[in-house]
Write an enzyme that holds these catalytic residues in place. Structure first.
Site, PDB file in Angstrom:
ATOM      1  N   HIS A  86      31.042 -56.102  58.041  1.00  0.00           N
ATOM      2  CA  HIS A  86      30.777 -55.288  59.236  1.00  0.00           C
ATOM      3  C   HIS A  86      29.562 -55.825  59.989  1.00  0.00           C
ATOM      4  O   HIS A  86      28.798 -56.643  59.475  1.00  0.00           O
ATOM      5  CB  HIS A  86      30.559 -53.819  58.848  1.00  0.00           C
ATOM      6  CG  HIS A  86      29.278 -53.572  58.092  1.00  0.00           C
ATOM      7  ND1 HIS A  86      28.591 -52.371  58.164  1.00  0.00           N
ATOM      8  CD2 HIS A  86      28.548 -54.348  57.244  1.00  0.00           C
ATOM      9  CE1 HIS A  86      27.511 -52.423  57.404  1.00  0.00           C
ATOM     10  NE2 HIS A  86      27.456 -53.595  56.837  1.00  0.00           N
ATOM     11  N   HIS A 117      30.965 -45.533  62.952  1.00  0.00           N
ATOM     12  CA  HIS A 117      30.934 -46.912  62.464  1.00  0.00           C
ATOM     13  C   HIS A 117      32.313 -47.349  61.987  1.00  0.00           C
ATOM     14  O   HIS A 117      33.143 -46.524  61.594  1.00  0.00           O
ATOM     15  CB  HIS A 117      29.927 -47.033  61.312  1.00  0.00           C
ATOM     16  CG  HIS A 117      29.604 -48.454  60.929  1.00  0.00           C
ATOM     17  ND1 HIS A 117      29.104 -49.368  61.828  1.00  0.00           N
ATOM     18  CD2 HIS A 117      29.719 -49.114  59.747  1.00  0.00           C
ATOM     19  CE1 HIS A 117      28.911 -50.534  61.212  1.00  0.00           C
ATOM     20  NE2 HIS A 117      29.295 -50.404  59.951  1.00  0.00           N
ATOM     21  N   CYS A 152      29.725 -52.949  66.024  1.00  0.00           N
ATOM     22  CA  CYS A 152      30.688 -52.786  64.926  1.00  0.00           C
ATOM     23  C   CYS A 152      32.127 -52.829  65.419  1.00  0.00           C
ATOM     24  O   CYS A 152      32.972 -53.550  64.865  1.00  0.00           O
ATOM     25  CB  CYS A 152      30.408 -51.500  64.158  1.00  0.00           C
ATOM     26  SG  CYS A 152      30.647 -49.954  65.073  1.00  0.00           S
TER      27      CYS A 152
END
Length: 315
Positions: free
Chosen positions: A280, A268, A212
């Site tokens: 993402h 994240h 990520c």
């Protein structure tokens, strides 16, 4: 062709298209053999790993980050063919000099360092490097940065394999590794969409796979913005935007998420895509995607919104 060569001392650099930085040499498994060879086969490594083995890279904290071809490192020590390195282009809280970890010594090379007038940054997903007599040398990843020696329709580069040639339309010329043509948020989001369906890879920093924060780091880097390697550090950078006011968010802002409905550990990061959407790289077994935030766990886990672009593009 205009010569850009000015000689300096030497530096240690990554000598393979993508080198994985390990937490420790003993973290390597038999399935990882293709990754740690002198000429690693990243495609084969990724294809032969089962979903469980891929997830184990995360669960067992085996790998830290990755290096791209020509990326410089500091070497602190060498033990049994492994170098303890610092990736100086990848800022992080773990080490003030850069990102730490271990790399096979066979994937590093000492080269003449240049005080160059620019770098060629690869803008394509993958780009072919050629020898000076136009024989194929290596295919290198998006965002690979190599010092320029001469400019023209073919750009002559200083590489770990000596002088090499790349097509001018495969690169952009930037003044330094951490500088480039700064774009707006829409440019960041549009570039991210070019990696849709690229598989998630823990610690991934190349167009073979991103995690990520590897995705957000590279999207910003490609748009002339230097940020830290990890999401936990990225969340402290840029300009704070009101997370409770989605109308104030701009396309290209970074969205950060934490466990315990945003109150726990940050885990994240994604790119705001406008209209309540996020781009993402989600988790092992999945791929880069665009999702609607509403009704997902991300809606409740949002803990910060940060802006890194000076040029604004509002949804």
């Amino acid at each position: 062709m205009k010569s850009l060569l000015q000689k300096e001392s030497t530096a240690w650099v990554c000598s393979v298209p993508v080198a994985t930085v390990w937490t420790a040499p003993e973290k390597v498994r038999p399935i990882d053999t293709d990754n740690i060879m002198e000429n690693p086969n990243i495609n084969k490594w990724l294809q032969e790993m089962s979903r469980e083995e891929n997830k184990d890279l995360t669960d067992s904290n085996r790998i830290q980050t990755q290096l791209l071809y020509g990326e410089p490192v500091l070497i602190d020590e060498v033990v049994n063919g492994w170098a303890k390195i610092i990736a100086i282009w990848q800022p992080c809280q773990k080490e003030e000099r850069g990102y730490p970890g271990w790399v096979p010594m066979s994937q590093l090379k000492e080269v003449e360092a240049l005080t160059e007038l620019g770098y060629a940054r690869v803008t394509q997903n993958k780009a072919q490097l050629w020898t000076e007599d136009f024989k194929p040398l290596k295919a290198v990843s998006f965002n690979t940065l190599l010092p320029v020696k001469e400019l023209g329709d073919f750009v002559r580069l200083h590489t770990p394999d000596g002088d090499a040639i790349i097509m001018a339309d495969a690169v952009e010329i930037v003044a330094a590794y951490n500088r480039g043509l700064q774009a707006n948020g829409l440019d960041i989001a549009k570039l991210g969409a070019e990696f849709l369906d690229l598989p998630y890879l823990w610690a991934g920093m190349s167009s073979y796979g991103f995690d990520c924060s590897g995705l957000t780091y590279n999207l910003m880097k490609a748009n002339g913005i230097s940020i830290s390697r990890d999401a936990v550090d990225q969340a402290l950078e840029g300009t704070e935007i009101n997370q409770y006011d989605p109308d104030s968010w701009h396309i290209g802002d970074l969205l950060f998420f934490a466990y315990e409905e945003g109150k726990g550990k940050l885990h994240h990061v994604g790119v705001y895509y406008g209209d309540g959407l996020m781009l993402h790289s989600p988790t092992p077994g999945k791929a880069v995607e665009i999702i609607e935030l509403a009704g997902t766990k991300h809606e409740t886990e949002l803990c910060a919104v940060r802006r890194f672009t000076e040029k604004q593009y509002r949804d």
